[in-house]
Design a protein around this motif. Structure first.
Motif, short mmCIF file in Angstrom:
data_model
loop_
_atom_site.label_atom_id
_atom_site.label_comp_id
_atom_site.label_asym_id
_atom_site.label_seq_id
_atom_site.Cartn_x
_atom_site.Cartn_y
_atom_site.Cartn_z
N HIS A 109 -28.54 -7.24 92.98
CA HIS A 109 -28.27 -8.43 93.81
C HIS A 109 -26.82 -8.50 94.25
CE1 HIS A 109 -28.45 -12.51 95.35
NE2 HIS A 109 -27.46 -12.86 94.52
N TYR A 110 -25.89 -8.40 93.28
CA TYR A 110 -24.48 -8.63 93.59
C TYR A 110 -23.78 -7.41 94.19
CZ TYR A 110 -24.70 -13.09 91.13
OH TYR A 110 -25.02 -14.36 90.74
N GLY A 113 -26.64 -5.84 97.24
CA GLY A 113 -26.87 -6.84 98.28
C GLY A 113 -28.33 -7.21 98.48
N ASN A 301 -22.64 0.15 99.45
CA ASN A 301 -23.36 -0.71 98.50
C ASN A 301 -24.24 0.12 97.57
OD1 ASN A 301 -23.12 -2.30 101.26
ND2 ASN A 301 -23.10 -3.81 99.62
N ASP A 363 -34.77 -6.87 103.33
CA ASP A 363 -33.84 -6.01 102.59
C ASP A 363 -34.56 -4.92 101.81
OD1 ASP A 363 -34.92 -8.09 101.10
OD2 ASP A 363 -33.29 -8.08 99.64
#
Length: 630
Positions: A109-110, A113, A301, A363
Motif C-alpha cells: 500500500h505505502y 501504491g 514503486n 491498480d
C-alpha cells in the motif's frame, strides 16, 4: 514459428529440461536458468507465447501441474523429520506467515501504491515460497539438516495457505464492497477450506488402505495415486477456488505419515514428474509475459517494494516469529534471507489481477509486473547467494564429494582411513557393533543401523556422500543396497564388490541391471581384499605429473597392484571398475592397494641415501682440519 500446439508443447518441454541440464552442468540455480530461457524465447525474441498458443487449456495445465508438485513435496513431510524443530517450524508457518502478510500488505500500500483491498490480497499471496523453488535450491546448496528441514517445511506448508489467505482477503473485500455478498459467503469459504482438508485426509487414508491391503497391483500404484491427486485437487478447487492446493497438501502429508512400504516407489515417480513439470511450467509462465510487463518492472514503486520484501519484511517476520526458539543466530540469518517466490505466486496473481480489474480496482493491472519482479529478484538473489551465505555461516556441508561404505571390515577400515587422510568425507555403516569395532577404534565416522531401514533417512544425513560402496560379504545384499539407492545416489555413483561366483550362470548379468557397478578390475572379492589387508598390503597414493605420466606408472607398478580410484584436482573421485577405467590426467592422484615389499624397498633406498649423504658430510668435516694444517 510453426503454428502447432504439439510443437509448442515439445519445445517448452525440451527447453525446460535443457535448462535443468545447463544448471547442473555449470552449477547454476536451475530456476534462474529456466526463467532466463523463458524470457528469451517469449517476450524478448517472440518465438512462442504459451498463453496464446495453448488458449483455454493454459490455466488448467498450470493449476494441475502446481497441484502435482505440491503433492510430491508434501509426500516428504514426515513428522519424524521435525523432531526438535517443531517449535520453530510451527512459529514460522503461523505467526511468521501472519507477520509477513501484514508487513507485505503495508508495503504494497505505502510503497507500491496499491489500494488497501488489492494490497491485502497480494500481501497474502506473497508469503509463499513453495517447493517449486525452494527444493531445487536446497539440493544445490547442500545445507545442513536443520536449516534445510525448516526451509523445506515452510515452503511446502505455507504454499497452499498463501493462496487461501489471498482468497480470504478477496472474500472480505467482496463482503465490504458488494451488496450481494453476505456473512454467509464467508462462512461458506471457511467451510470449503475445512472440507478440502478433510477431503484430502480421507483420500490419503483411502489410498493407504487400498495399497496396504493389496487391492491395487504394484504396476498400477503410481497411476492410481496420480489420478487421485488430480481428483482431489479438481473437486476441492471446483467447490471453492484455491482450496484444491490445501486438499492435495493434506493428502500428501497423510500418506507420508502412514509409513506405507510402497510410498518410496511412488515418491520417486512423483519426483521425476515434478522435475519435468517445474521445468516446463517456469518456461511457460516466463515466456507468456509481455514486453510491457517487463518494462513496467522498472517502475521505482515496484523496485522499492521488492527491496522492502527482501531486506525488511522477510527478516523481520522470521526474527520476531522465532523469538524463544532454539534457532541459532546463524540459522535465523539464513532462514530470514532465503524466501524465493515461484509458480504459485505467478499463477494465482494473474488470476486475481483479472478478477480485481473486473471489480473496478484499476491498480490491479500492475500485479503481474509486481509479482514477476518479486519472483525473478528473489530467485536470482537467493539462488546465487544461498550457497555462499551457507558457507559463510557454516551451515553448508563440504563441497568435497564424500564416500559412504556399507559394511564394516578390515578392508573398509583401511580404505576409509586412506580417504580420511586425503580430506575426503567418509562414513561406514553396519548393523553390527562387532563389525564396526575396528572402525570405531580407528576414529572413522560410522553409523550403526540397517541402511535399508525406513528409519535410517531420519537419523542419517546422506547429503555429504555422493558415492556409495556396498562392501559386505553378501553379494545379494550388496546388489539390493545398490538397487535401493539408485534414485538417491544415481547408478553411476553406486558400486559393489565383485561377485564370489564367476560361474556361467545368470547372476552376473542380473547384477548389471539391478545392482551397482562392479568395483576394481581384477575380480577381487570381499575375501581377497580382506586377506590382502591382513597380510600387510598397503594403500599407496601416486601423483601423476608432467614428468611422471600414467603410462610410466603402469610400466613400473608391481603386477599385483590393484588400482582403486583416481582423485581429481576438482575433488571428484573416479573408481576403476570392471570394463572401464577413468581417464588419468596430469594432477590426478592414483590410489592403489599394493604389496608392502615395494614400500620397504623405497624406505630402504631412502635410508641408504641418507647414510651415504651423512658419510660424505662426516668425511668433509674430518678433512677440513688436515687442509688447514697443510
Amino acid at each position: 514459428m510453426i503454428d502447432s500446439i504439439l510443437f509448442n508443447i515439445m519445445l517448452v518441454g525440451v527447453l525446460g529440461i535443457a535448462s535443468q541440464w545447463l544448471a547442473w552442468r555449470f552449477r547454476l540455480p536451475a530456476i534462474v536458468v529456466m526463467s532466463i530461457v523463458g524470457l528469451l524465447v517469449g517476450p524478448i525474441f517472440g518465438l512462442i507465447n504459451p498463453k496464446d498458443d495453448f488458449g483455454d487449456v493454459f490455466k488448467p495445465i498450470i493449476s494441475m501441474a502446481v497441484a502435482i508438485i505440491l503433492f510430491e513435496g508434501s509426500l516428504n513431510l514426515d513428522f519424524r523429520e521435525v523432531r526438535g524443530l517443531g517449535k520453530p517450524v510451527f512459529r514460522i508457518v503461523t505467526f511468521g506467515a501472519l507477520l509477513a502478510w501484514i508487513l507485505g500488505s503495508l508495503g504494497a500500500h505505502y510503497v507500491a501504491g496499491l489500494s488497501w483491498a488489492v494490497a491485502f490480497v497480494i500481501g497474502g499471496l506473497f508469503i509463499v515460497t513453495g517447493p517449486t523453488v525452494i527444493l531445487p535450491l536446497l539440493r544445490q546448496a547442500k545445507l545442513k539438516p536443520r536449516p534445510a528441514a525448516i526451509l523445506k517445511w515452510e515452503g511446502i506448508v505455507v504454499d497452499p495457505f498463501g493462496a487461501l489467505i489471498a482468497v480470504f482477503a478477496f472474500e472480505i473485500i467482496n463482503f465490504l464492497i458488494s451488496e450481494d455478498v453476505t456473512g454467509l459467503s464467508l462462512l461458506l469459504f471457511f467451510a470449503a477450506s475445512l472440507f478440502a482438508v478433510v477431503f484430502g485426509w480421507a483420500l490419503g487414508k483411502f489410498t493407504g488402505f487400498i495399497f496396504e491391503n493389496g487391492h491395487v497391483p504394484e504396476f498400477l500404484k503410481s497411476p492410481v495415486v496420480f489420478a487421485l491427486v488430480l481428483a482431489c485437487f479438481t473437486i476441492s478447487d471446483h467447490i471453492t477456488h484455491e482450496t484444491g492446493l490445501l486438499a492435495v497438501t493434506a493428502m500428501g502429508m497423510t500418506l507420508a505419515n502412514m509409513h506405507i512400504s510402497s510410498i518410496d516407489d511412488m515418491r520417486h515417480f512423483k519426483e521425476n514428474i515434478s522435475v519435468l513439470l517445474i521445468s516446463t511450467i517456469f518456461v511457460m509462465l516466463t515466456a507468456s509475459l509481455t514486453v510491457d510487463t517487463l518494462f513496467q518492472i522498472f517502475n521505482w514503486n515496484i523496485i522499492a517494494f521488492v527491496l522492502l520484501m527482501l531486506f525488511i519484511v522477510r527478516p523481520v517476520s522470521i526474527w520476531l516469529s522465532t523469538i524463544g526458539t532454539d534457532l541459532s543466530i546463524r540459522e535465523k540469518i539464513l532462514v530470514g534471507w532465503i524466501a524465493p517466490r515461484g509458480i504459485v505466486a505467478l499463477t494465482v496473481s494473474s488470476y486475481f489481477a483479472s478478477v480485481l480489474l473486473e471489480k473496478g480496482f484499476e491498480d490491479a493491472k500492475i500485479l503481474t509486473s509486481l509479482t514477476f519482479a518479486l519472483v525473478f529478484s528473489t530467485v536470482c538473489a537467493h539462488g546465487f547467494s544461498i550457497k555462499w551465505l551457507a558457507k559463510k555461516l557454516d551451515l553448508a556441508i563440504s563441497e568435497q564429494p564424500g564416500v559412504m561404505i556399507v559394511g564394516g571390515s578390515k578392508f573398509s577400515t583401511e580404505f576409509a582411513k586412506t580417504l580420511q587422510n586425503m580430506k575426503i568425507p567418509v562414513l561406514i555403516t553396519d548393523s553390527s557393533w562387532q563389525r564396526l569395532f575396528s572402525v570405531r577404534k580407528a576414529g572413522i565416522p560410522f553409523y550403526r543401523g540397517e541402511i535399508l531401514s525406513e528409519q535410517t533417512e531420519y537419523y542419517l544425513d546422506m547429503t555429504p556422500y555422493e558415492y556409495m560402496i556396498a562392501a559386505t560379504e553378501l553379494d545379494s545384499y550388496n546388489a539390493l543396497v545398490c538397487t535401493t539407492f539408485v534414485p538417491e545416489v544415481g547408478r553411476n555413483n553406486l558400486f559393489q564388490l565383485s561377485l564370489r561366483s564367476k560361474n556361467d550362470d545368470d547372476l552376473e548379468d542380473m547384477v548389471h541391471t539391478i545392482g551397482g557397478r562392479i568395483l576394481f578390475q581384477n575380480h577381487v572379492t570381499w575375501e581377497e581384499l580382506n586377506k590382502r589387508v591382513e597380510r600387510g598390503d598397503v594403500f599407496r597414493k601416486t601423483n601423476i605429473t608432467e614428468k611422471y605420466t600414467f603410462e610410466e606408472y603402469l610400466k613400473e607398478r608391481d603386477e599385483n597392484t590393484l588400482l582403486l580410484f583416481a582423485h581429481k584436482p576438482t575433488g571428484r573421485i573416479e573408481f576403476f571398475t570392471e570394463g572401464s577405467s577413468p581417464k588419468i590426467e596430469q594432477g590426478d592422484v592414483i590410489v592403489s592397494l599394493t604389496q608392502p615389499c615395494k614400500e620397504l624397498n623405497k624406505i630402504q633406498e631412502k635410508l641408504t641415501v641418507q647414510r651415504e649423504t651423512k658419510a660424505k658430510e662426516d668425511k668433509k668435516k674430518a678433512d677440513k682440519p688436515k687442509e688447514s694444517a697443510d
